[in-house]
Design an enzyme around this catalytic site. Sequence first.
Site, PDB file in Angstrom:
ATOM      1  N   ARG A   1       0.796  -1.228   0.000  1.00 52.65           N
ATOM      2  CA  ARG A   1       0.000   0.000   0.000  1.00 52.65           C
ATOM      3  C   ARG A   1       0.822   1.269   0.000  1.00 52.65           C
ATOM      4  O   ARG A   1       0.368   2.272  -0.490  1.00 52.65           O
ATOM      5  CB  ARG A   1      -0.954   0.011   1.193  1.00 52.65           C
ATOM      6  CG  ARG A   1      -2.035  -1.026   1.024  1.00 52.65           C
ATOM      7  CD  ARG A   1      -3.154  -0.901   2.003  1.00 52.65           C
ATOM      8  NE  ARG A   1      -3.926  -2.135   1.942  1.00 52.65           N
ATOM      9  CZ  ARG A   1      -3.687  -3.178   2.696  1.00 52.65           C
ATOM     10  NH1 ARG A   1      -2.740  -3.135   3.624  1.00 52.65           N
ATOM     11  NH2 ARG A   1      -4.379  -4.277   2.556  1.00 52.65           N
ATOM     12  N   VAL A   2       1.994   1.272   0.573  1.00 55.21           N
ATOM     13  CA  VAL A   2       2.720   2.542   0.632  1.00 55.21           C
ATOM     14  C   VAL A   2       4.013   2.532  -0.171  1.00 55.21           C
ATOM     15  O   VAL A   2       4.608   3.564  -0.397  1.00 55.21           O
ATOM     16  CB  VAL A   2       3.040   2.953   2.090  1.00 55.21           C
ATOM     17  CG1 VAL A   2       1.769   3.197   2.859  1.00 55.21           C
ATOM     18  CG2 VAL A   2       3.896   1.917   2.768  1.00 55.21           C
TER      19      VAL A   2
END
Length: 588
Positions: free
Chosen positions: A448-449
């Site tokens: 996700r990051v």
Amino acid sequence: MEMTDKNVAFLYSSVCPDDRQKEGFVEFLEKKYNKPFELEWVEDQNILKGFKLVVDDEVYDWTLEGRYQQFKDMIENATGKAHITDDGSQYISTMKTSVDDWSVKVSPEEEGVVKTVGDGIVTASGLDSAQYGEVVLFESGVKGMVQDLRPDELGIILFGSDKEITEGSRVRRTKKTAGIPVGDNFLGRVVDALGNPIDGLGEIEADDYRPVETPAPGILDRQPVNEPMNTGLLAIDSMFPIGRGQRELIIGDRQTGKTAIALDTMLNQKGKDVICIYVAIGQKASSIAHLVGTLRKNDAMKYTIIVAATASDSAPLQYISPYAGTAMGEYFMNKGKDVLIVYDDLSKHAIAYRAMSLLLERSPGREAYPGDVFYLHSRLLERSAHLSSEKGGGSLTALPIVETQAGDVSAYIPTNIISITDGQIFLESDLFFSGQRPAVNVGLSVSRVGGAAQTKAMKKAAGSIRLDLAQYREMEVFTQFSSDLDDATKRQLTYGQGLMRLLRQNQNNPLKLYEQVITLVSATAGIMIEIPIEKITEFRKFMLESFASDEAALCRRIEETGKFSDDDKDYIIEKAKGYVDTFIKKNL
Ligand code: ATP
Ligand code: MG
């Protein structure tokens, strides 16, 4: 206290007292407590001289060691306070007064008595002012940690053998929370969950001592994840990039290559100024030895620390090991370093915690885990961070590992940990057994990051590979049973198969950034479609070797700048086409 006729006091000594001595004790007790007493003698060969008298929670220590310790404490206190004059006379007089005033003291505030012991758990009375998480010291030298505060007793987990601890043993406060020695000298070493060396390479001189549990850095002390932590695995770096300070879960059934991914990532940090910490929780000692061997062979131990709590270690030691490893990592992170920490694995950690909690008689919840099992892992993983520049800019990247049963990611512990990480690499048995290794399920994995941290070169090279693979998977399902496919579909399938094949990678063989970039750029340009599927791996090897020797400058530039231009891209594709021709002529 119970109202019985006679109260019992226990006398510990190495030789049995004679009747006259016994009478003396009883007289002393009856006078002191104003009630009748019975004396029971317990043989204790550890007491060299003197004796120890135990009445309920109170202990009168007249053993040689006990008195020596108290005397020493007193002298230290006294000399600390004294103003030393030139001739030292005041020093001596202070000492003299202290010696005169000195008597053996016991306080139920500071000391306690063991009530029950077993399975690495002790309950004790006394220790009235001990706090949650405080370390206590038993007579045998073993340490424990207070884990349960009840009205009339304490639950203590042991960090060592309970062999020499018996009912009636004494335990003392240390007024310290559990901590671990840390420092640069730990690099290259294998230690247990308390920081003691277990690799037979001698003592380790620590630079500092850190509590194993500390609050996670606050939001103001952090900055966004923006630097890559490359794994060297094409399947991960291209599609699920991990950034420094991120928490990326590696999840899959047993024997699906989970540890292998973590190990490859550690090997890939060579020369990148990253410190690696591998925490083994509930693993077989032989697996750990094997892993250490691989790291040594690849010259990766010098930037690595192994914290090992094996399957044969007690549940409390397994429970504390990831926090201890994290404390070691934080030491380096706070010095501005980048740290990678692997928790292998948190399923076994949760199981150890469950065992410990059940023994402490905490009430069991879902799947018999105690109610705070979520907090167990969230407070651990929250400590991963990318610190702000003011805080030195260091980072702690976590790769927790979780084992699933029959691919069930919706079980209790997996869902918990999925929800507190920034993505997961999902490994699948079917892929693994069909030879697709690393067995990354491209559809279910996510990061996700990390996208913000991916190098420009990688981002550009990876392009649409995820989408292409998704299309390939769908098409594969649709066309499974049809025999007459049109050419375009056939081409798509061959292309997809080729990509999947290129994602296969041998163990202990991380790829450099430029190698990944060249592989991706040429593969997504579709130039390998002519090469039969079983020859693709061989071709990649040939192509990468050719680039390394013919285009060393280009390779180095991509590696160092992390970028490449559109012209570079065209050039790579042209070159690769040439290699395809050469390869086909030579091999087919
Ligand atoms: P466990 O559940 O026992 O911890 P695991 O999921 O950690 O297993 P590994 O121990 O990493 O799995 O790997 C299982 C086996 O597969 C090992 O024998 C390992 O050598 C092999 N293996 C792992 N990755 C690869 C790979 N990329 N290529 C070839 N073999 C591999
Ligand atoms: Mg493993």
